[in-house]
Design an enzyme around this catalytic site. Sequence first.
Site, mmCIF file in Angstrom:
data_model
loop_
_atom_site.group_PDB
_atom_site.id
_atom_site.type_symbol
_atom_site.label_atom_id
_atom_site.label_comp_id
_atom_site.label_asym_id
_atom_site.label_seq_id
_atom_site.Cartn_x
_atom_site.Cartn_y
_atom_site.Cartn_z
ATOM 1 N N LYS A 170 34.207 46.860 46.663
ATOM 2 C CA LYS A 170 35.832 45.744 47.040
ATOM 3 C C LYS A 170 36.859 47.441 47.236
ATOM 4 O O LYS A 170 37.652 48.021 46.650
ATOM 5 C CB LYS A 170 35.948 45.313 45.828
ATOM 6 C CG LYS A 170 35.270 44.367 45.492
ATOM 7 C CD LYS A 170 35.427 43.631 43.952
ATOM 8 C CE LYS A 170 35.442 44.139 42.884
ATOM 9 N NZ LYS A 170 35.187 43.743 41.492
ATOM 10 N N THR A 203 47.010 38.747 40.746
ATOM 11 C CA THR A 203 45.549 39.047 41.267
ATOM 12 C C THR A 203 44.518 38.756 39.790
ATOM 13 O O THR A 203 43.572 39.586 39.592
ATOM 14 C CB THR A 203 45.804 40.399 41.294
ATOM 15 O OG1 THR A 203 45.880 41.489 40.283
ATOM 16 C CG2 THR A 203 46.328 40.565 42.680
ATOM 17 N N GLY A 205 41.952 38.274 37.493
ATOM 18 C CA GLY A 205 40.330 37.425 37.220
ATOM 19 C C GLY A 205 40.023 38.064 38.574
ATOM 20 O O GLY A 205 39.241 36.843 38.858
ATOM 21 N N THR A 206 40.366 37.991 39.707
ATOM 22 C CA THR A 206 39.926 38.388 41.285
ATOM 23 C C THR A 206 38.669 38.527 40.886
ATOM 24 O O THR A 206 37.594 38.545 42.139
ATOM 25 C CB THR A 206 41.108 39.502 41.667
ATOM 26 O OG1 THR A 206 41.081 40.820 41.606
ATOM 27 C CG2 THR A 206 42.055 38.537 42.177
ATOM 28 N N GLY A 207 38.034 40.082 40.372
ATOM 29 C CA GLY A 207 36.797 40.353 40.317
ATOM 30 C C GLY A 207 35.931 39.452 40.179
ATOM 31 O O GLY A 207 34.725 39.419 40.289
ATOM 32 N N CYS A 208 35.775 38.824 38.382
ATOM 33 C CA CYS A 208 35.191 37.924 38.503
ATOM 34 C C CYS A 208 35.179 36.704 38.600
ATOM 35 O O CYS A 208 33.827 36.170 39.254
ATOM 36 C CB CYS A 208 35.784 37.129 36.907
ATOM 37 S SG CYS A 208 36.004 38.592 35.257
#
Length: 271
Positions: A170, A203, A205-208
């Site tokens: 990412k 932003t 919690g974007t990865g989750c």
Amino acid sequence: MKTCLTIAGSDCSGGAGIQADLKTFTVFGCYGMSVITAITAQNTCGVSACYPSELACIKEQLEVIFDDIRPDSIKIGMLFSSDIISVVADFLKEHAKDIPIVLDPVMLATSGDKLLQPDAVDALKTQLLPLATLITPNLPEAVELAGKPGDPLVLGRACLALGAQAVLIKGGHDQGEEAKDVLLQKDEEPHCLSLSRLDTKNTHGTGCTLSAAIASGLARGLSLENACEVAKKYLFEALKSAQTQQIGSGCGPVNHAWCLDTTRCISAVSA
């Protein structure tokens, strides 16, 4: 209805962890289930404490779910310790051989707080990466996994060498007008997923959210490449929709429900 299982930590403020995963599963029309590996005390400003679940509790959660509702896909997030990683890995080796697994190697929260103990990195690499259909590290996590710095292609190939079937590096921590992610699969050419970079502080919690969206796409039968593309577009709109919202005083959450007509829903149940 397709079913998705998240194996991750709880975020009491609702923006990340299993809360973000379950919201994402629902928006994608999947039935969401969760195995809680740890309970964090956190909000949009940071993580103040983390309480890992008992190992027996984690194992029993897995057992009762698989005894009754076999998931169509699995998303793995925060695991916290090497002991928890071992319990999860041992169970999945035996019970989830044909289920797509999306592993988000959560090491740091958006706030910078550590969510994986230092001695657990090797366990993550040796026990879980070989089970993963896809891993979704950001650039700092990819460097940690690879054990050396490098560009996304170098980092991605290093992660593949650890045993994962595919890796999505990412690019949210990179610079530039475009947010570029790189998907690498064994024996295939790299695939770049690029969208405009948004200027927003929200932003959390974007990865989750991204990894849960990919798991949802896989559960619904999308190819890995298409699932990644759909998930990235979903996250982009969730970020865009949350640009001007004010939830909390720190890094606010994305808007998981950006695509839902809430007014229509309220009208329907009020009729």
